[in-house]
Structure formats: structure tokens, C-alpha cells
Write an enzyme that holds these catalytic residues in place. Structure first.
Site, PDB file in Angstrom:
ATOM      1  N   SER A 165       0.780  -1.265   0.036  1.00 44.11           N
ATOM      2  CA  SER A 165       0.010  -0.053  -0.176  1.00 44.11           C
ATOM      3  C   SER A 165       0.884   1.301   0.216  1.00 44.11           C
ATOM      4  O   SER A 165       1.666   1.479  -0.922  1.00 44.11           O
ATOM      5  CB  SER A 165      -0.818  -0.060   1.051  1.00 44.11           C
ATOM      6  N   ASP A 251      -9.578  -4.650  -5.438  1.00 44.18           N
ATOM      7  CA  ASP A 251      -8.922  -3.542  -4.806  1.00 44.18           C
ATOM      8  C   ASP A 251      -9.208  -2.389  -5.612  1.00 44.18           C
ATOM      9  O   ASP A 251      -9.094  -2.334  -6.786  1.00 44.18           O
ATOM     10  CB  ASP A 251      -7.420  -3.564  -4.677  1.00 44.18           C
ATOM     11  N   HIS A 283      -7.967  -5.321  -0.848  1.00 44.52           N
ATOM     12  CA  HIS A 283      -6.760  -4.253  -0.630  1.00 44.52           C
ATOM     13  C   HIS A 283      -6.011  -5.026   0.601  1.00 44.52           C
ATOM     14  O   HIS A 283      -6.702  -5.379   1.453  1.00 44.52           O
ATOM     15  CB  HIS A 283      -6.775  -2.960  -0.313  1.00 44.52           C
TER      16      HIS A 283
END
Length: 310
Positions: A165, A251, A283
């Protein structure tokens, strides 16, 4: 609510954080429980914390697998945690557990990087802190650094940068910076980006909070946020020869990762890049549900990527 109330909300970016008029920051999404370093009885992995900069209160968590040969040199993994630049840390149970497992399976030494977080410390502080930690790691190249694990067992010719991320965003930027600034004695053999938190040319769900956390820049054009923009001009500076990118089918950032992959291929960078999509997952699912089968597959792919370099 009375607008003159000093405890009223000044800014709010759910589900991440809100800022009150008196300056207090409240994280709506709480950090995972912090856990101390330990000797893991199941894997034999040891961990410890050390200070990188007293001035900026920066620390790292070091991990080492069970060493059978005192002269053994192991690949070095520098891991940068995610959390939208504003939550989580290398000391949380989520990241401690993940890096412990990765160190065990890949047989690597790992340095899990702390950085000061937004909104108290807006970007680019996270980038500068991460670079300071990487330079600290590089200070051990000649075997006379402050940490014996790195001095004795780290193979700096097999260094990998990885993150998920926002941490994947930072890992990318650190690899670019290594290409521009150089890291004497350190060879970045590869980079692993899991569900990278990148922006794009068009406004999307992450834009308002990014604009707030990174004041004074156009996030749609800034290569630190949108490396695939402007023809990916900085991508050719990546100081590594191999890149592994993970995206997840559900995601919201999936397309950003795919755009990065395409821009990197077309940038003139001379390395090899691979992208792996996990269908039906969201995600950072591999961190939220590390025991699921798909997370196990993803872990094996990271291990294979690292161990392919000898």
C-alpha cells in the site's frame, strides 16, 4: 456543533483520521496492537528494536532467522509498512507477524522501517525518514555499523526493498532515490510492491486525503504519488533489475498498480517486471487474513522472487 468550540472537528477523512480545532488528531481506524520484539518459538526468528535517529525519534525493527553457520551471509530485506501514510507501524502485531513469517520462509535478514506519519508529519516526511533509515542500513556495509546482525550476516549485494500500500509507494520512491543519489556498497537486487498506493491523472477516492497529507504539490502530476504519469520519466531511474507487483481484483487501487506496470515496461528501464493479480480479493487481504490459502500463495511468490538471486 458550535463553530467556536475549540474541541470541534476541523478536518475529517473517514475512515482514517479526524483533526480537532485544538490540534488533537484522532485515528478513526485504530492501529493494530503494538507488540514487543521477541524470540519466536515457532520459527526461531529473533527480533529487536534499535534507534536510527534520536533527533527524529526514528527506529527500526530488525529480524534474523535461526543462524546455523556463524559466517553465513543472507539476503537483506528492507520492509516499509503500509497504512495510507497515517496508520500502522513496524511494531504492530500485523506487521511484526508478517515480517517474522517472511524472514522464516525466505531465510533473510529484515529491517522493518518506522517513519513519522501524517497528518502530524505531512509528506514528504515519510519519504525522508525512510531514506534516513536506508542510509543507516547502508552504514553497515563495511562491517563496522552499530548492529552486529547486519555487520555479520547481511549480504548487501542481495538487498530487496518491499512494502504494501503506502509502503509500496515509499519503497518505489526509495528505489528511485537510490538510483539518483546512490548507496555505496548496496546493490538493490529487487523490489516487491504489494497493492501499491499510487495516484492517477483523474480524481479518485484517495485524492482528498492525499491532497491534505501532501500539501503544496499537485498530486496528479507529482511522480512520487503518480509515477506512471508524465510518461513515467523517473521509472527508468529505478536502481534494481527486477520488480514484482501484486494487485487484487477487488482493490480500488488495482488499476493504479496495473498502470505502473505498463509505464515501467515502456519507460526504458532495463529490468524485468512481473505483475500478479489475486482475483476475488481486496486491498492487503494477505495482511488481514494471513492464514488464507491465497495469502500463502502470495507469500511463496515473494519467497521465490527473493531466493532466485544468488
Amino acid at each position: 456543533m458550535d463553530s467556536s468550540d475549540s474541541t470541534g472537528i476541523l478536518h475529517e477523512f473517514p475512515p482514517l483520521f479526524r483533526i480537532y480545532k485544538n490540534g488533537r488528531v484522532e485515528r478513526i481506524t485504530a492501529d493494530a496492537e503494538t507488540v514487543p520484539p521477541s524470540d519466536d518459538p515457532h520459527t526461531g526468528v529473533q527480533s529487536k528494536d534499535t534507534v536510527v535517529s534520536h533527533k527524529n525519534s526514528l527506529s527500526v525493527r530488525l529480524f534474523i532467522p535461526k543462524i546455523k553457520d556463524p559466517s553465513q551471509k543472507l539476503p537483506l530485506l528492507i520492509y516499509i509498512h503500509g497504512g495510507a501514510f497515517c496508520i500502522e507501524s513496524p511494531f504492530s502485531s500485523t506487521y511484526h507477524g508478517y515480517v517474522t513469517n517472511l524472514v522464516h520462509q525466505a531465510n533473510v535478514i529484515a529491517v522493518s522501517v518506522q517513519y513519522r506519519r501524517a497528518p502530524e508529519h505531512p509528506l514528504p516526511v515519510a519519504y525522508d525518514d525512510s531514506w534516513a533509515a536506508i542510509e543507516w542500513v547502508a552504514s553497515h556495509v563495511n562491517g563496522n555499523g552499530v548492529e552486529s546482525w547486519l555487520n555479520k550476516h547481511a549480504d548487501f549485494e542481495r538487498t530487496f526493498l518491499a512494502g504494501d500500500s503506502a509502503g509500496a509507494n515509499i519503497a518505489h520512491n526509495m528505489t528511485v532515490r537510490a538510483g539518483v543519489n546512490g548507496l555505496i556498497g548496496v546493490k538493490i537486487a529487487g523490489m516487491v510492491l504489494a497493492h501499491p498506493f499510487f495516484g492517477g491523472k483523474e480524481p479518485e477516492f484517495s485524492s482528498p486525503v492525499l491532497e491534505f497529507m501532501f500539501p503544496g504539490v499537485n498530486i496528479y502530476d507529482d511522480p512520487r504519488i503518480n509515477p506512471a504519469g508524465a510518461g513515467g520519466v523517473e521509472l527508468a531511474s529505478l536502481q534494481c533489475s527486477r520488480v514484482l507487483i501484486f494487485v487484487a481484483g477487488k482493490d480500488g487501487l488495482r488499476e493504479r498498480g496495473c498502470n505502473y506496470y505498463e509505464a515501467l515496461k515502456q519507460s526504458g528501464w532495463g529490468g524485468a517486471v512481473e505483475i500478479v493479480e489475486t482475483e476475488g480479493e481486496d486491498h492487503v487481504f494477505h495482511l488481514l487474513n494471513p492464514n488464507c490459502d491465497k495469502a500463502g500463495v502470495m507469500m511463496k511468490q515473494v519467497v521465490s522472487f527473493i531466493n532466485a538471486v544468488h
